[in-house]
Design a protein around this motif. Structure first.
Motif, PDB file in Angstrom:
ATOM      1  N   GLU A 132      29.076  37.662  42.455  1.00 17.42           N
ATOM      2  CA  GLU A 132      29.607  38.485  43.538  1.00 17.42           C
ATOM      3  C   GLU A 132      28.864  38.258  44.844  1.00 17.42           C
ATOM      4  O   GLU A 132      29.469  38.269  45.922  1.00 17.42           O
ATOM      5  CB  GLU A 132      29.542  39.961  43.142  1.00 17.42           C
ATOM      6  CG  GLU A 132      30.549  40.347  42.070  1.00 17.42           C
ATOM      7  CD  GLU A 132      30.570  41.822  41.760  1.00 17.42           C
ATOM      8  OE1 GLU A 132      31.551  42.286  41.165  1.00 17.42           O
ATOM      9  OE2 GLU A 132      29.585  42.520  42.105  1.00 17.42           O
TER      10      GLU A 132
ATOM     11  N   ASP B 150      34.185  50.765  40.436  1.00 16.85           N
ATOM     12  CA  ASP B 150      34.551  49.587  41.227  1.00 16.85           C
ATOM     13  C   ASP B 150      35.838  48.986  40.672  1.00 16.85           C
ATOM     14  O   ASP B 150      35.941  48.700  39.477  1.00 16.85           O
ATOM     15  CB  ASP B 150      33.414  48.567  41.157  1.00 16.85           C
ATOM     16  CG  ASP B 150      33.615  47.433  42.136  1.00 16.85           C
ATOM     17  OD1 ASP B 150      33.814  47.712  43.322  1.00 16.85           O
ATOM     18  OD2 ASP B 150      33.573  46.256  41.699  1.00 16.85           O
TER      19      ASP B 150
ATOM     20  N   PRO C  45      38.132  45.815  41.500  1.00 20.93           N
ATOM     21  CA  PRO C  45      38.553  44.596  42.182  1.00 20.93           C
ATOM     22  C   PRO C  45      39.982  44.220  41.797  1.00 20.93           C
ATOM     23  O   PRO C  45      40.312  44.122  40.616  1.00 20.93           O
ATOM     24  CB  PRO C  45      37.550  43.552  41.689  1.00 20.93           C
ATOM     25  CG  PRO C  45      37.096  44.060  40.362  1.00 20.93           C
ATOM     26  CD  PRO C  45      37.185  45.551  40.399  1.00 20.93           C
TER      27      PRO C  45
ATOM     28  N   ARG D 193      38.478  47.180  45.814  1.00 22.55           N
ATOM     29  CA  ARG D 193      38.076  45.924  46.465  1.00 22.55           C
ATOM     30  C   ARG D 193      39.237  44.947  46.342  1.00 22.55           C
ATOM     31  O   ARG D 193      39.480  44.365  45.283  1.00 22.55           O
ATOM     32  CB  ARG D 193      36.818  45.340  45.820  1.00 22.55           C
ATOM     33  CG  ARG D 193      35.570  46.146  46.105  1.00 22.55           C
ATOM     34  CD  ARG D 193      34.306  45.346  45.930  1.00 22.55           C
ATOM     35  NE  ARG D 193      34.137  44.835  44.579  1.00 22.55           N
ATOM     36  CZ  ARG D 193      34.303  43.565  44.233  1.00 22.55           C
ATOM     37  NH1 ARG D 193      34.688  42.675  45.126  1.00 22.55           N
ATOM     38  NH2 ARG D 193      34.096  43.180  42.985  1.00 22.55           N
TER      39      ARG D 193
ATOM     40  N   GLN E   8      41.397  41.583  47.094  1.00 19.47           N
ATOM     41  CA  GLN E   8      41.309  40.169  47.434  1.00 19.47           C
ATOM     42  C   GLN E   8      42.712  39.650  47.682  1.00 19.47           C
ATOM     43  O   GLN E   8      43.592  39.798  46.839  1.00 19.47           O
ATOM     44  CB  GLN E   8      40.658  39.371  46.301  1.00 19.47           C
ATOM     45  CG  GLN E   8      39.208  39.730  46.037  1.00 19.47           C
ATOM     46  CD  GLN E   8      38.528  38.702  45.177  1.00 19.47           C
ATOM     47  OE1 GLN E   8      38.705  37.501  45.357  1.00 19.47           O
ATOM     48  NE2 GLN E   8      37.730  39.151  44.221  1.00 19.47           N
TER      49      GLN E   8
END
Length: 302
Positions: free
Chosen positions: A16, A90, A92, A120, A122
């Motif tokens: 990360e 968290d 992602p 998070r 992307q």
């Protein structure tokens, strides 16, 4: 084979953060201690787990352990929450730019309202989305591929419809009878992976024109088309207000393109991931259409 949680956490931090030194700062360790943990993990598995490049990335052998590390972190945070800790989970997630600019936005509000997770995002095209899931870099993704990545479950969300459009002034400049000069009218693409406009051109039997502009942002892509820079294929949700105002007009003979979206998530019990999946499915109701997708081979913009 049993794995040391501290070693898995170190592997995750390296991938990360991108470097051993950055991982050491995050974990409040010395770079030497970080290296020792990874060497011990590699000795246990008998494989090289991290490419010592910049940025550092997990090898194919390290990807399953990276997935395990991310799942362990998610489950540990959820267990802490259940025990009264104020741990933030968290999450992602990979999503394409056009989805993020349109139907996916209510998901952001739903996550914010709960206040228990750190989302998070992307931005990723279809091929890279699959790689991110396979490598454990994300826990879930919006994708146009219905084939589940190993260890994942997949569900259809609906159809995002695209239509080619340009400013009326640009259409007048490149008019050819009742159509346009497809071989010459300037074109706007998102990036090199964006093939949506090529699907339209293929229907008319012409290659890309001499002038091709690249604008790798969904909002700025729309602004580029509105400025007259060229024509482009736009999500219907973005396009409809512009058509109603007269700022943009559909290209003559430019039929719509439908792309069916899917939600892929890692297949393991997680209340937080289940909540996110519910949010995505609710938001995706905006994509439901009575029509079937056209199967035109277009791919999502990243």
């Amino acid at each position: 084979m049993r794995f040391d949680l501290a070693q898995l956490e170190t592997l995750l931090a390296i991938c990360e953060e991108g470097t051993f030194d950055a991982a050491a700062r995050r974990l409040h360790l010395t770079p030497s201690a970080v290296s020792q943990r990874i060497r011990a993990l590699e000795q246990q598995t008998g494989r090289v787990l991290v490419n010592r490049s910049t940025p550092a990335r997990a090898t194919s052998a390290g990807e399953p352990l990276l997935s395990l590390a991310r799942q362990q972190r998610l489950l540990a945070a959820e267990a802490a929450r259940l025990l009264g800790d104020e741990a933030v989970v968290d999450l992602p997630v990979a999503v394409n730019a056009d989805s993020l600019a349109t139907w996916f936005r209510p998901v952001l509000a739903a996550v914010a309202a709960r206040g228990t997770a750190a989302l998070r995002l992307q931005l990723s095209d279809q091929a890279h989305t699959q790689d991110l899931l396979r490598g454990g870099e994300v826990l879930a993704a919006v994708t146009d591929d219905p084939r589940p990545v190993q260890g994942c479950e997949v569900a259809a969300l609906g159809t995002i419809r695209y239509r080619p459009a340009a400013t009326p002034e640009l259409l007048d400049r490149f008019a050819r009878g009742r159509s346009v000069d497809w071989a010459r009218i300037p074109l706007v693409v998102f990036n090199e992976q964006d093939r949506l406009q090529d699907v339209v051109l293929d229907r008319h039997g012409v290659p890309r024109p001499p002038t091709v502009h690249r604008v790798p942002s969904s909002a700025d892509f729309l602004e580029a088309v509105k400025s007259g820079l060229g024509w482009g294929v736009l999500p219907e949700a973005q396009l409809e207000p512009e058509l109603a105002s007269g700022r943009l007009a559909p290209l003559p003979g430019g039929r719509h393109l439908d792309v069916t979206l899917h939600w892929q998530r890692w297949r393991f019990a997680s209340p937080t991931l289940a909540e996110l999946t519910h949010d995505v499915r609710v938001a995706a109701q905006a994509l439901r259409r009575p029509q079937r997708a056209t199967g035109n081979g277009a791919r999502l913009r990243s």
